[in-house]
Design a protein around this motif. Structure first.
Motif, PDB file in Angstrom:
ATOM      1  N   ARG A 134     -66.949   5.661 -74.772  1.00  0.00           N
ATOM      2  CA  ARG A 134     -67.812   4.500 -75.037  1.00  0.00           C
ATOM      3  C   ARG A 134     -66.978   3.306 -75.490  1.00  0.00           C
ATOM      4  O   ARG A 134     -65.981   3.450 -76.178  1.00  0.00           O
ATOM      5  CB  ARG A 134     -68.850   4.822 -76.103  1.00  0.00           C
ATOM      6  CG  ARG A 134     -69.866   5.873 -75.645  1.00  0.00           C
ATOM      7  CD  ARG A 134     -70.774   6.239 -76.763  1.00  0.00           C
ATOM      8  NE  ARG A 134     -69.952   6.878 -77.814  1.00  0.00           N
ATOM      9  CZ  ARG A 134     -70.435   7.330 -78.962  1.00  0.00           C
ATOM     10  NH1 ARG A 134     -71.698   7.207 -79.239  1.00  0.00           N
ATOM     11  NH2 ARG A 134     -69.638   7.899 -79.838  1.00  0.00           N
ATOM     12  N   GLU A 135     -67.448   2.141 -75.079  1.00  0.00           N
ATOM     13  CA  GLU A 135     -66.772   0.915 -75.502  1.00  0.00           C
ATOM     14  C   GLU A 135     -67.604   0.238 -76.573  1.00  0.00           C
ATOM     15  O   GLU A 135     -68.821   0.324 -76.541  1.00  0.00           O
ATOM     16  CB  GLU A 135     -66.546   0.010 -74.302  1.00  0.00           C
ATOM     17  CG  GLU A 135     -65.547   0.635 -73.321  1.00  0.00           C
ATOM     18  CD  GLU A 135     -65.102  -0.329 -72.250  1.00  0.00           C
ATOM     19  OE1 GLU A 135     -64.757  -1.480 -72.604  1.00  0.00           O
ATOM     20  OE2 GLU A 135     -65.092   0.065 -71.087  1.00  0.00           O
ATOM     21  N   PRO A 136     -67.000  -0.443 -77.529  1.00  0.00           N
ATOM     22  CA  PRO A 136     -65.555  -0.603 -77.645  1.00  0.00           C
ATOM     23  C   PRO A 136     -64.897   0.727 -78.002  1.00  0.00           C
ATOM     24  O   PRO A 136     -65.480   1.564 -78.691  1.00  0.00           O
ATOM     25  CB  PRO A 136     -65.373  -1.621 -78.769  1.00  0.00           C
ATOM     26  CG  PRO A 136     -66.605  -1.487 -79.598  1.00  0.00           C
ATOM     27  CD  PRO A 136     -67.705  -1.079 -78.644  1.00  0.00           C
ATOM     28  N   LEU A 137     -63.671   0.885 -77.511  1.00  0.00           N
ATOM     29  CA  LEU A 137     -62.937   2.120 -77.760  1.00  0.00           C
ATOM     30  C   LEU A 137     -62.630   2.291 -79.241  1.00  0.00           C
ATOM     31  O   LEU A 137     -62.421   1.317 -79.957  1.00  0.00           O
ATOM     32  CB  LEU A 137     -61.613   2.118 -76.990  1.00  0.00           C
ATOM     33  CG  LEU A 137     -61.677   2.303 -75.485  1.00  0.00           C
ATOM     34  CD1 LEU A 137     -60.277   2.262 -74.905  1.00  0.00           C
ATOM     35  CD2 LEU A 137     -62.374   3.600 -75.099  1.00  0.00           C
ATOM     36  N   ASP A 138     -62.581   3.523 -79.641  1.00  0.00           N
ATOM     37  CA  ASP A 138     -62.136   3.861 -80.991  1.00  0.00           C
ATOM     38  C   ASP A 138     -60.748   3.242 -81.194  1.00  0.00           C
ATOM     39  O   ASP A 138     -59.876   3.386 -80.335  1.00  0.00           O
ATOM     40  CB  ASP A 138     -62.070   5.386 -81.105  1.00  0.00           C
ATOM     41  CG  ASP A 138     -61.753   5.877 -82.496  1.00  0.00           C
ATOM     42  OD1 ASP A 138     -60.754   5.409 -83.082  1.00  0.00           O
ATOM     43  OD2 ASP A 138     -62.492   6.741 -82.994  1.00  0.00           O
ATOM     44  N   PRO A 139     -60.519   2.564 -82.300  1.00  0.00           N
ATOM     45  CA  PRO A 139     -59.216   1.926 -82.539  1.00  0.00           C
ATOM     46  C   PRO A 139     -58.033   2.899 -82.497  1.00  0.00           C
ATOM     47  O   PRO A 139     -56.904   2.481 -82.250  1.00  0.00           O
ATOM     48  CB  PRO A 139     -59.364   1.323 -83.938  1.00  0.00           C
ATOM     49  CG  PRO A 139     -60.823   1.202 -84.165  1.00  0.00           C
ATOM     50  CD  PRO A 139     -61.476   2.293 -83.356  1.00  0.00           C
ATOM     51  N   ARG A 140     -58.287   4.184 -82.700  1.00  0.00           N
ATOM     52  CA  ARG A 140     -57.191   5.156 -82.638  1.00  0.00           C
ATOM     53  C   ARG A 140     -56.608   5.256 -81.234  1.00  0.00           C
ATOM     54  O   ARG A 140     -55.411   5.484 -81.068  1.00  0.00           O
ATOM     55  CB  ARG A 140     -57.659   6.516 -83.146  1.00  0.00           C
ATOM     56  CG  ARG A 140     -57.967   6.490 -84.654  1.00  0.00           C
ATOM     57  CD  ARG A 140     -58.560   7.771 -85.127  1.00  0.00           C
ATOM     58  NE  ARG A 140     -59.942   7.884 -84.616  1.00  0.00           N
ATOM     59  CZ  ARG A 140     -60.796   8.823 -84.967  1.00  0.00           C
ATOM     60  NH1 ARG A 140     -60.433   9.772 -85.822  1.00  0.00           N
ATOM     61  NH2 ARG A 140     -62.014   8.845 -84.479  1.00  0.00           N
ATOM     62  N   TYR A 141     -57.448   5.074 -80.199  1.00  0.00           N
ATOM     63  CA  TYR A 141     -56.917   5.040 -78.835  1.00  0.00           C
ATOM     64  C   TYR A 141     -55.963   3.861 -78.663  1.00  0.00           C
ATOM     65  O   TYR A 141     -54.910   3.987 -78.035  1.00  0.00           O
ATOM     66  CB  TYR A 141     -58.042   4.908 -77.807  1.00  0.00           C
ATOM     67  CG  TYR A 141     -58.886   6.137 -77.598  1.00  0.00           C
ATOM     68  CD1 TYR A 141     -58.344   7.327 -77.131  1.00  0.00           C
ATOM     69  CD2 TYR A 141     -60.262   6.101 -77.829  1.00  0.00           C
ATOM     70  CE1 TYR A 141     -59.131   8.448 -76.908  1.00  0.00           C
ATOM     71  CE2 TYR A 141     -61.061   7.205 -77.606  1.00  0.00           C
ATOM     72  CZ  TYR A 141     -60.490   8.379 -77.153  1.00  0.00           C
ATOM     73  OH  TYR A 141     -61.270   9.476 -76.928  1.00  0.00           O
ATOM     74  N   LEU A 142     -56.350   2.719 -79.194  1.00  0.00           N
ATOM     75  CA  LEU A 142     -55.521   1.519 -79.066  1.00  0.00           C
ATOM     76  C   LEU A 142     -54.195   1.697 -79.800  1.00  0.00           C
ATOM     77  O   LEU A 142     -53.129   1.339 -79.276  1.00  0.00           O
ATOM     78  CB  LEU A 142     -56.273   0.303 -79.601  1.00  0.00           C
ATOM     79  CG  LEU A 142     -57.612   0.018 -78.909  1.00  0.00           C
ATOM     80  CD1 LEU A 142     -58.358  -1.078 -79.654  1.00  0.00           C
ATOM     81  CD2 LEU A 142     -57.414  -0.354 -77.463  1.00  0.00           C
ATOM     82  N   ALA A 143     -54.243   2.259 -80.989  1.00  0.00           N
ATOM     83  CA  ALA A 143     -53.014   2.496 -81.757  1.00  0.00           C
ATOM     84  C   ALA A 143     -52.108   3.487 -81.032  1.00  0.00           C
ATOM     85  O   ALA A 143     -50.881   3.298 -80.975  1.00  0.00           O
ATOM     86  CB  ALA A 143     -53.357   2.999 -83.157  1.00  0.00           C
ATOM     87  N   ALA A 144     -52.693   4.531 -80.463  1.00  0.00           N
ATOM     88  CA  ALA A 144     -51.895   5.519 -79.721  1.00  0.00           C
ATOM     89  C   ALA A 144     -51.270   4.867 -78.490  1.00  0.00           C
ATOM     90  O   ALA A 144     -50.086   5.087 -78.201  1.00  0.00           O
ATOM     91  CB  ALA A 144     -52.759   6.706 -79.320  1.00  0.00           C
ATOM     92  N   PHE A 145     -52.047   4.064 -77.772  1.00  0.00           N
ATOM     93  CA  PHE A 145     -51.491   3.379 -76.602  1.00  0.00           C
ATOM     94  C   PHE A 145     -50.308   2.503 -77.002  1.00  0.00           C
ATOM     95  O   PHE A 145     -49.260   2.520 -76.357  1.00  0.00           O
ATOM     96  CB  PHE A 145     -52.549   2.527 -75.896  1.00  0.00           C
ATOM     97  CG  PHE A 145     -51.967   1.779 -74.735  1.00  0.00           C
ATOM     98  CD1 PHE A 145     -51.880   2.360 -73.491  1.00  0.00           C
ATOM     99  CD2 PHE A 145     -51.458   0.501 -74.912  1.00  0.00           C
ATOM    100  CE1 PHE A 145     -51.293   1.689 -72.430  1.00  0.00           C
ATOM    101  CE2 PHE A 145     -50.866  -0.184 -73.858  1.00  0.00           C
ATOM    102  CZ  PHE A 145     -50.792   0.412 -72.613  1.00  0.00           C
ATOM    103  N   ASP A 146     -50.471   1.741 -78.075  1.00  0.00           N
ATOM    104  CA  ASP A 146     -49.390   0.847 -78.513  1.00  0.00           C
ATOM    105  C   ASP A 146     -48.134   1.638 -78.887  1.00  0.00           C
ATOM    106  O   ASP A 146     -47.021   1.223 -78.566  1.00  0.00           O
ATOM    107  CB  ASP A 146     -49.856  -0.009 -79.689  1.00  0.00           C
ATOM    108  CG  ASP A 146     -50.906  -1.037 -79.273  1.00  0.00           C
ATOM    109  OD1 ASP A 146     -51.041  -1.325 -78.057  1.00  0.00           O
ATOM    110  OD2 ASP A 146     -51.603  -1.557 -80.171  1.00  0.00           O
ATOM    111  N   ALA A 147     -48.312   2.775 -79.536  1.00  0.00           N
ATOM    112  CA  ALA A 147     -47.158   3.609 -79.909  1.00  0.00           C
ATOM    113  C   ALA A 147     -46.469   4.172 -78.670  1.00  0.00           C
ATOM    114  O   ALA A 147     -45.237   4.181 -78.584  1.00  0.00           O
ATOM    115  CB  ALA A 147     -47.599   4.736 -80.838  1.00  0.00           C
ATOM    116  N   ILE A 148     -47.249   4.624 -77.704  1.00  0.00           N
ATOM    117  CA  ILE A 148     -46.680   5.155 -76.459  1.00  0.00           C
ATOM    118  C   ILE A 148     -45.935   4.049 -75.716  1.00  0.00           C
ATOM    119  O   ILE A 148     -44.805   4.230 -75.271  1.00  0.00           O
ATOM    120  CB  ILE A 148     -47.787   5.771 -75.573  1.00  0.00           C
ATOM    121  CG1 ILE A 148     -48.348   7.034 -76.236  1.00  0.00           C
ATOM    122  CG2 ILE A 148     -47.265   6.074 -74.171  1.00  0.00           C
ATOM    123  CD1 ILE A 148     -49.663   7.506 -75.636  1.00  0.00           C
TER     124      ILE A 148
END
Length: 153
Positions: free
Chosen positions: A33-47
């Motif tokens: 579901r959007e907006p995405l959970d901020p944890r997805y965004l943080a994980a993407f940025d780390a990757i």
């Protein structure tokens, strides 16, 4: 039906999370579901910031149809050899069975060779027997017993 493999962009993250969710073993743990959970965004940025990680976007005809994560791991085993870990391989439901996953894995193998990795490893949920046959067909062998310890939700 050739795929283009490349690093995923942040803008593709909702589609990637949807691919992760559209799997019988992941529906209870992913939330597209959007907006995405901020944890997805943080994980993407780390990757994206780590040169030993690639979140792959597999694109065909301008459409994201697959994803996987490649992690390059240093180790002391095999005289200090590097290895690749393949995680979260997913193909869009409507294009499964067209050998796109095979193209993705063969591309991943080429990436491991280019980085002089000694081996490639992956895990697959024990109940996914079709996935096990798929990986075996591509030359992977079941060599270890995997275990996990979930620390929190």
């Amino acid at each position: 039906m050739t795929l283009t493999m490349r690093p995923a962009t942040r803008a593709e993250l909702p589609a990637i999370v949807a691919l992760l969710w559209d799997d019988e073993t992941a529906r209870h743990r992913e939330d597209p579901r959007e907006p995405l959970d901020p944890r997805y965004l943080a994980a993407f940025d780390a990757i994206a910031a780590d040169p030993n990680q690639i979140l792959v976007a597999a694109e065909r005809d301008g459409r994201l149809v697959g994803t996987m994560q490649l992690s390059f791991l240093p180790g002391l085993s095999f005289r200090g050899a590097w290895r690749m870990q393949i995680e979260a391989v997913r193909i869009a439901r409507d294009v499964r069975g067209q050998r796109l996953g095979e193209q993705m894995i063969r591309w991943a193998v080429d990436q491991a060779r280019a980085r002089d990795c000694k081996l490639i490893q992956l895990t697959s949920t024990a109940t996914r027997t079709a996935a096990h046959r798929f990986y075996a067909r591509l030359g992977f062998v079941q060599s270890h017993v995997g275990m996990k310890l979930h620390l929190r939700d």
